[in-house]
Design an enzyme around this catalytic site. Structure first.
Site, PDB file in Angstrom:
ATOM      1  CB  SER A 175      -0.899   0.019   1.121  1.00 31.29           C
ATOM      2  OG  SER A 175      -1.416  -1.134   1.350  1.00 31.29           O
ATOM      3  CE1 TYR A 178      -1.138  -5.562   4.597  1.00 31.45           C
ATOM      4  CE2 TYR A 178      -1.004  -5.064   2.025  1.00 31.45           C
ATOM      5  CZ  TYR A 178      -0.987  -4.412   3.416  1.00 31.45           C
ATOM      6  OH  TYR A 178      -0.991  -3.149   3.436  1.00 31.45           O
ATOM      7  CE  LYS A 187       2.236  -4.729   6.176  1.00 35.26           C
ATOM      8  NZ  LYS A 187       1.907  -3.677   5.052  1.00 35.26           N
ATOM      9  N   GLY A 238       2.082  -5.157  11.526  1.00 34.00           N
ATOM     10  CA  GLY A 238       1.903  -4.116  10.564  1.00 34.00           C
ATOM     11  C   GLY A 238       1.251  -2.530  10.957  1.00 34.00           C
ATOM     12  CG  ASP A 275       4.549   1.766  11.260  1.00 30.90           C
ATOM     13  OD1 ASP A 275       4.162   0.619  10.919  1.00 30.90           O
ATOM     14  OD2 ASP A 275       4.902   2.694  10.473  1.00 30.90           O
ATOM     15  CB  SER A 295       4.073   3.653   5.985  1.00 31.83           C
ATOM     16  OG  SER A 295       2.905   2.907   5.618  1.00 31.83           O
TER      17      SER A 295
END
Length: 289
Positions: free
Chosen positions: A44, A133, A161, A185, A187, A204
């Site tokens: 993504s 995922y 994930k 996944g 953070d 990300s």
């Protein structure tokens, strides 16, 4: 394939083309500055669902050419078009990617048997190991422990994930499948997931904040929870400000302020207004010296 993996960003020019030079600079920043343990490519964060099959292949090629065997590479090949997913899976496997990953099929309300068939069909055609995922908030696909067990029955499915706040389910998956790879996944929840003994994380903000992520993960493994909590607090302050300003655009602008040609986001994402550009630069200075 354990540790901290960046969900790799991609540099695009104003016309939406892949900027290979900028992509290589993002890769080097991740490896040389953020010191991440691996890269998760075309997820993504890489704006995967906004680009063509040929652009995805271009990105996969550029990343592999830049990285070689320096760190493990996971290729996200999932697509609503299963033929595209299989094509991409074969493409990256032939290139040498360590594993493939595929988002659960989304938008249409697929039942679990259809989801299972999606993964089994990909793995019949692609000779590689696969990481599921799972991101229910964006796909609408919520799977329970028994359903994960059915997917894990395929020996080529090596992990997940797990991008969900259901830490009860996360603990149950970890307890039930000690030999599968589990990556956190979210953070902002890295510390909590690490306490549950995940194998690593894919995120990300690791494109700019990878060093702190590694510190949190390492401190938890050493049992130094207060130290990990202090770093998670700073990390979450950073994340809060980034999210408020615009996630992907702000990360790219912070990379720009570090001398990385991170480019712009593809439409329909809009560029940051002038005042938000200034906020992004301030965030970078405050948290990422």
């Amino acid at each position: 394939m354990k540790g901290i993996f960046s969900a790799l960003m991609c540099s695009f020019d104003e016309r939406g083309n892949v900027n290979e030079k900028g992509l290589r600079e993002i890769i080097r920043y991740n490896l040389d500055v953020c010191k991440v343990d691996g890269l998760y490519v075309n997820g993504s964060t890489g704006e995967n669902f906004l680009i063509s099959t040929e652009q995805k292949k271009q990105i996969f090629e550029t990343v592999y050419d830049e990285v070689g065997g320096e760190v493990p590479l996971i290729a996200q090949i999932g697509s609503l078009n299963i033929d595209e997913a299989i094509d991409l899976g074969k493409f990256v496997t032939g290139m040498g990617y360590n594993a493939i990953s595929a988002v659960t099929p989304f938008y249409y309300k697929f039942n679990f048997e259809e989801i299972k068939d999606y993964y089994d069909t990909i793995l019949k055609e692609v000779d590689n190991q696969l990481i599921i995922y799972s991101i229910p908030a964006l796909t609408g696909v919520h799977m329970n422990l028994d359903q994960f067990a059915e997917l894990f029955n395929n020996s080529k499915v090596i992990g997940v994930k797990f991008t969900a706040p259901d830490f009860y389910l996360l603990e149950r998956i970890r307890h039930t499948f000690p030999d599968k790879l589990i990556y956190s996944g979210f953070d902002e929840m890295l510390l909590s997931a690490s306490v549950l003994n995940v194998d690593g994380a894919i995120g990300s903000t690791f494109n700019i904040n990878g060093q702190r992520a590694k510190q949190i993960f390492d401190f938890v493994q050493k049992g130094q929870l207060q130290e990990a909590l202090a770093i998670q607090k700073v990390t979450n302050d950073l994340i809060s400000e980034v999210l408020e300003n615009g996630l992907y655009q702000t990360i790219k602008q912070i990379l720009q302020s570090k001398g990385v040609d991170a480019g712009v986001c593809r439409k329909p994402m809009k560029p940051l207004a002038t005042e938000k550009l200034e906020v992004a630069n301030t965030i970078g200075k405050r948290y990422l010296q």
